[in-house]
Scaffold this motif. Structure first.
Motif, PDB file in Angstrom:
ATOM      1  N   SER A  39       1.901 -43.849  37.175  1.00 18.12           N
ATOM      2  CA  SER A  39       0.955 -43.316  37.827  1.00 18.12           C
ATOM      3  C   SER A  39       1.324 -42.301  39.116  1.00 18.12           C
ATOM      4  O   SER A  39       0.642 -41.596  39.651  1.00 18.12           O
ATOM      5  N   TRP A  40       2.473 -42.272  39.267  1.00 18.12           N
ATOM      6  CA  TRP A  40       3.009 -41.355  40.341  1.00 18.12           C
ATOM      7  C   TRP A  40       3.649 -40.030  39.620  1.00 18.12           C
ATOM      8  O   TRP A  40       3.881 -39.100  40.403  1.00 18.12           O
ATOM      9  N   ARG A  41       3.473 -39.858  38.438  1.00 17.29           N
ATOM     10  CA  ARG A  41       3.905 -38.523  37.731  1.00 17.29           C
ATOM     11  C   ARG A  41       3.237 -37.241  38.327  1.00 17.29           C
ATOM     12  O   ARG A  41       2.145 -37.320  38.311  1.00 17.29           O
ATOM     13  N   PHE A  42       3.865 -36.289  38.411  1.00 14.43           N
ATOM     14  CA  PHE A  42       3.249 -34.878  38.886  1.00 14.43           C
ATOM     15  C   PHE A  42       2.936 -34.353  37.816  1.00 14.43           C
ATOM     16  O   PHE A  42       3.527 -34.560  36.581  1.00 14.43           O
ATOM     17  N   HIS A  43       2.210 -33.241  37.940  1.00 15.38           N
ATOM     18  CA  HIS A  43       1.745 -32.449  36.848  1.00 15.38           C
ATOM     19  C   HIS A  43       1.486 -31.125  37.291  1.00 15.38           C
ATOM     20  O   HIS A  43       1.297 -30.850  38.437  1.00 15.38           O
ATOM     21  N   ASP A  44       1.875 -30.010  36.374  1.00  8.92           N
ATOM     22  CA  ASP A  44       1.769 -28.679  36.767  1.00  8.92           C
ATOM     23  C   ASP A  44       0.331 -28.127  36.716  1.00  8.92           C
ATOM     24  O   ASP A  44      -0.241 -28.367  35.556  1.00  8.92           O
ATOM     25  N   ARG A  45      -0.355 -27.495  37.491  1.00  7.47           N
ATOM     26  CA  ARG A  45      -1.732 -26.921  37.564  1.00  7.47           C
ATOM     27  C   ARG A  45      -1.441 -25.349  37.567  1.00  7.47           C
ATOM     28  O   ARG A  45      -0.902 -24.831  38.243  1.00  7.47           O
ATOM     29  N   TYR A  46      -2.155 -24.918  36.565  1.00 12.22           N
ATOM     30  CA  TYR A  46      -1.890 -23.106  36.369  1.00 12.22           C
ATOM     31  C   TYR A  46      -3.229 -22.502  37.102  1.00 12.22           C
ATOM     32  O   TYR A  46      -4.292 -23.001  36.571  1.00 12.22           O
ATOM     33  N   ASP A  47      -3.055 -21.623  37.827  1.00 11.37           N
ATOM     34  CA  ASP A  47      -4.229 -20.696  38.409  1.00 11.37           C
ATOM     35  C   ASP A  47      -3.914 -19.218  37.919  1.00 11.37           C
ATOM     36  O   ASP A  47      -3.095 -18.684  38.006  1.00 11.37           O
ATOM     37  N   LEU A  48      -5.047 -18.804  37.500  1.00  8.28           N
ATOM     38  CA  LEU A  48      -5.310 -17.482  36.990  1.00  8.28           C
ATOM     39  C   LEU A  48      -6.038 -16.710  38.319  1.00  8.28           C
ATOM     40  O   LEU A  48      -7.222 -17.110  38.581  1.00  8.28           O
ATOM     41  N   TRP A  49      -5.529 -15.698  39.030  1.00  9.33           N
ATOM     42  CA  TRP A  49      -6.302 -14.890  40.019  1.00  9.33           C
ATOM     43  C   TRP A  49      -6.211 -13.307  39.559  1.00  9.33           C
ATOM     44  O   TRP A  49      -5.355 -12.696  39.079  1.00  9.33           O
ATOM     45  N   VAL A  50      -7.528 -12.874  39.688  1.00  6.11           N
ATOM     46  CA  VAL A  50      -7.823 -11.444  39.450  1.00  6.11           C
ATOM     47  C   VAL A  50      -8.653 -10.953  40.829  1.00  6.11           C
ATOM     48  O   VAL A  50      -9.716 -11.590  40.958  1.00  6.11           O
ATOM     49  N   THR A 110      -8.887 -22.356  37.000  1.00  6.25           N
ATOM     50  CA  THR A 110      -7.716 -23.268  36.971  1.00  6.25           C
ATOM     51  C   THR A 110      -7.432 -24.130  35.634  1.00  6.25           C
ATOM     52  O   THR A 110      -8.524 -24.098  34.953  1.00  6.25           O
ATOM     53  N   PHE A 111      -6.341 -23.898  35.122  1.00 12.16           N
ATOM     54  CA  PHE A 111      -6.137 -24.375  33.687  1.00 12.16           C
ATOM     55  C   PHE A 111      -5.010 -25.447  33.751  1.00 12.16           C
ATOM     56  O   PHE A 111      -4.278 -25.755  34.838  1.00 12.16           O
ATOM     57  N   ARG A 112      -4.944 -26.358  32.570  1.00 12.52           N
ATOM     58  CA  ARG A 112      -3.666 -27.400  32.626  1.00 12.52           C
ATOM     59  C   ARG A 112      -2.334 -26.714  32.195  1.00 12.52           C
ATOM     60  O   ARG A 112      -1.576 -27.717  31.841  1.00 12.52           O
ATOM     61  N   SER A 113      -2.223 -25.790  31.295  1.00 10.73           N
ATOM     62  CA  SER A 113      -1.114 -25.368  30.614  1.00 10.73           C
ATOM     63  C   SER A 113      -0.902 -23.891  30.772  1.00 10.73           C
ATOM     64  O   SER A 113      -1.804 -23.081  31.164  1.00 10.73           O
ATOM     65  N   ARG A 114       0.197 -23.471  30.921  1.00 11.12           N
ATOM     66  CA  ARG A 114       0.805 -22.132  30.870  1.00 11.12           C
ATOM     67  C   ARG A 114       0.100 -21.366  29.861  1.00 11.12           C
ATOM     68  O   ARG A 114      -0.366 -20.122  29.980  1.00 11.12           O
ATOM     69  N   GLU A 115       0.166 -21.736  28.617  1.00  8.23           N
ATOM     70  CA  GLU A 115      -0.130 -20.702  27.341  1.00  8.23           C
ATOM     71  C   GLU A 115      -1.612 -20.754  27.517  1.00  8.23           C
ATOM     72  O   GLU A 115      -2.199 -19.665  27.140  1.00  8.23           O
ATOM     73  N   GLU A 116      -2.633 -21.644  27.748  1.00  8.51           N
ATOM     74  CA  GLU A 116      -3.923 -21.540  27.877  1.00  8.51           C
ATOM     75  C   GLU A 116      -4.431 -20.611  29.197  1.00  8.51           C
ATOM     76  O   GLU A 116      -5.146 -19.556  28.751  1.00  8.51           O
ATOM     77  N   THR A 117      -3.526 -20.466  30.189  1.00  7.86           N
ATOM     78  CA  THR A 117      -3.758 -19.556  31.204  1.00  7.86           C
ATOM     79  C   THR A 117      -3.423 -18.161  30.747  1.00  7.86           C
ATOM     80  O   THR A 117      -4.224 -17.288  31.085  1.00  7.86           O
ATOM     81  N   TYR A 125      -8.039   1.906  44.447  1.00 12.77           N
ATOM     82  CA  TYR A 125      -8.210   0.646  44.311  1.00 12.77           C
ATOM     83  C   TYR A 125      -7.126   0.408  43.704  1.00 12.77           C
ATOM     84  O   TYR A 125      -6.506   1.186  42.760  1.00 12.77           O
ATOM     85  N   ALA A 126      -6.745  -1.115  43.308  1.00 13.42           N
ATOM     86  CA  ALA A 126      -5.846  -1.499  42.209  1.00 13.42           C
ATOM     87  C   ALA A 126      -6.216  -2.731  41.744  1.00 13.42           C
ATOM     88  O   ALA A 126      -7.030  -3.685  42.599  1.00 13.42           O
ATOM     89  N   LEU A 127      -6.335  -3.134  40.515  1.00 13.18           N
ATOM     90  CA  LEU A 127      -6.396  -4.630  40.027  1.00 13.18           C
ATOM     91  C   LEU A 127      -5.094  -5.379  40.282  1.00 13.18           C
ATOM     92  O   LEU A 127      -3.947  -5.070  39.895  1.00 13.18           O
ATOM     93  N   SER A 128      -5.128  -6.459  40.778  1.00 17.32           N
ATOM     94  CA  SER A 128      -4.046  -7.667  40.937  1.00 17.32           C
ATOM     95  C   SER A 128      -4.313  -8.847  39.903  1.00 17.32           C
ATOM     96  O   SER A 128      -5.592  -9.330  40.016  1.00 17.32           O
ATOM     97  N   VAL A 129      -3.593  -8.902  38.864  1.00 21.67           N
ATOM     98  CA  VAL A 129      -3.678 -10.211  37.926  1.00 21.67           C
ATOM     99  C   VAL A 129      -2.482 -10.960  38.046  1.00 21.67           C
ATOM    100  O   VAL A 129      -1.417 -10.597  37.941  1.00 21.67           O
ATOM    101  N   LYS A 130      -2.684 -12.245  38.659  1.00 20.09           N
ATOM    102  CA  LYS A 130      -1.615 -13.064  38.762  1.00 20.09           C
ATOM    103  C   LYS A 130      -1.795 -14.403  38.176  1.00 20.09           C
ATOM    104  O   LYS A 130      -2.957 -15.085  38.321  1.00 20.09           O
ATOM    105  N   VAL A 131      -0.739 -15.227  37.822  1.00 19.14           N
ATOM    106  CA  VAL A 131      -0.760 -16.491  36.976  1.00 19.14           C
ATOM    107  C   VAL A 131       0.330 -17.321  38.125  1.00 19.14           C
ATOM    108  O   VAL A 131       1.381 -16.930  38.114  1.00 19.14           O
ATOM    109  N   THR A 132      -0.085 -18.216  38.714  1.00 18.23           N
ATOM    110  CA  THR A 132       0.603 -19.086  39.531  1.00 18.23           C
ATOM    111  C   THR A 132       0.592 -20.589  38.998  1.00 18.23           C
ATOM    112  O   THR A 132      -0.240 -21.099  38.275  1.00 18.23           O
ATOM    113  N   CYS A 133       1.739 -21.311  39.481  1.00 11.97           N
ATOM    114  CA  CYS A 133       1.751 -22.717  38.878  1.00 11.97           C
ATOM    115  C   CYS A 133       1.959 -23.596  40.167  1.00 11.97           C
ATOM    116  O   CYS A 133       3.020 -23.317  41.181  1.00 11.97           O
TER     117      CYS A 133
END
Length: 245
Positions: A32-43, A63-70, A133-141
């Motif tokens: 139950s202590w295991r960490f997991h990665d959360r992926y966020d898409l920001w536009v 927010t997504f659970r995997s890099r590929e899905e994001t 203006y400019a569009l910023s598209v960012k994926v973070t983990c």
């Protein structure tokens, strides 16, 4: 005898004969202590200020659970080419639709696919100018862990994940948060309590411990039906640099 250590048996839930506390055996990390990665898409829309881009308005955050899905969702969103923008007074209701022409969508998509981050917390980031203006598209983990609730005697007790780490302790009454004492030191988990430097706190195996593994844990000791619990809050002073995935 310190008020923060060795309080009365009734307050910290300790029961049984007065025997020396012994160090608890070193246990393997609980599942139950295991960490997991959360992926966020920001536009976001950016606006030019003093020869640099500054945040202007958010378009999307998901927010997504995997890099590929994001990354897949980011490419689909870019391909649609719709990026609403709130113009004019900040109190205006609604947002004006902004749709990129096909060649601009393709250029933004190509730039996003070629973008690189640090590969750890920043996966990809692109800033795509469109006029003023400019569009910023960012994926973070972000590496996160869920809260764990267990008894002190349980193998899932999140205090076990803090063993051997520099920890600060605050002992207090829950609401109105009367702080009774503080301590710092290397945490040593015992069969029936916790030693922090020269301070010892004893707990019954049935008391509840709640916390986020490798970061913090709180022991809640009942004090009677109409009394608020006595809380022992243990917080890591130097979080683990590489927690389990």
């Amino acid at each position: 005898m310190s008020a923060i250590t060795r309080p009365s048996g009734r307050e910290d839930g300790f029961t049984g004969r007065d025997e020396p506390a012994r160090p608890a055996p070193v246990a393997a990390p609980h599942s139950s202590w295991r960490f997991h990665d959360r992926y966020d898409l920001w536009v976001d829309w950016l606006q030019r200020e003093h020869h640099a881009w500054a945040p202007y308005q958010n378009v999307l955050h998901r927010t997504f659970r995997s890099r590929e899905e994001t990354l897949l969702h980011a490419e689909r969103f870019i391909s649609r080419g719709e990026f609403p923008m709130q113009r004019g007074a900040k109190g205006m209701a609604g947002a004006a639709p902004v749709t990129l022409l096909r060649n601009r969508r393709e250029a933004l998509l190509a730039a996003f696919r070629e973008a690189e981050g640090d590969g750890v917390t920043l996966i990809r980031e692109v800033q795509f100018p469109i006029g003023e203006y400019a569009l910023s598209v960012k994926v973070t983990c972000e590496r996160i862990a869920g809260e764990v609730r267990a008894t002190f005697a349980s193998a899932a007790n999140p205090l076990r994940s803090l063993g051997g780490r520099p920890v600060k302790l605050t002992r207090l009454i829950e609401h109105p948060y009367d702080v009774l004492g503080r301590a710092e030191g290397t945490l040593e988990l015992l069969d029936r309590g916790v030693r922090l430097g020269g301070d010892l706190s004893e707990f019954a195996g049935s008391v509840t411990v709640t916390g986020v593994p490798y970061l913090h844990a709180t022991v809640a000791v009942p004090r009677g039906l109409l009394k608020k619990p006595l809380l022992y809050r243990y917080e890591v002073m130097e979080p683990a640099a590489d927690p389990p995935v």
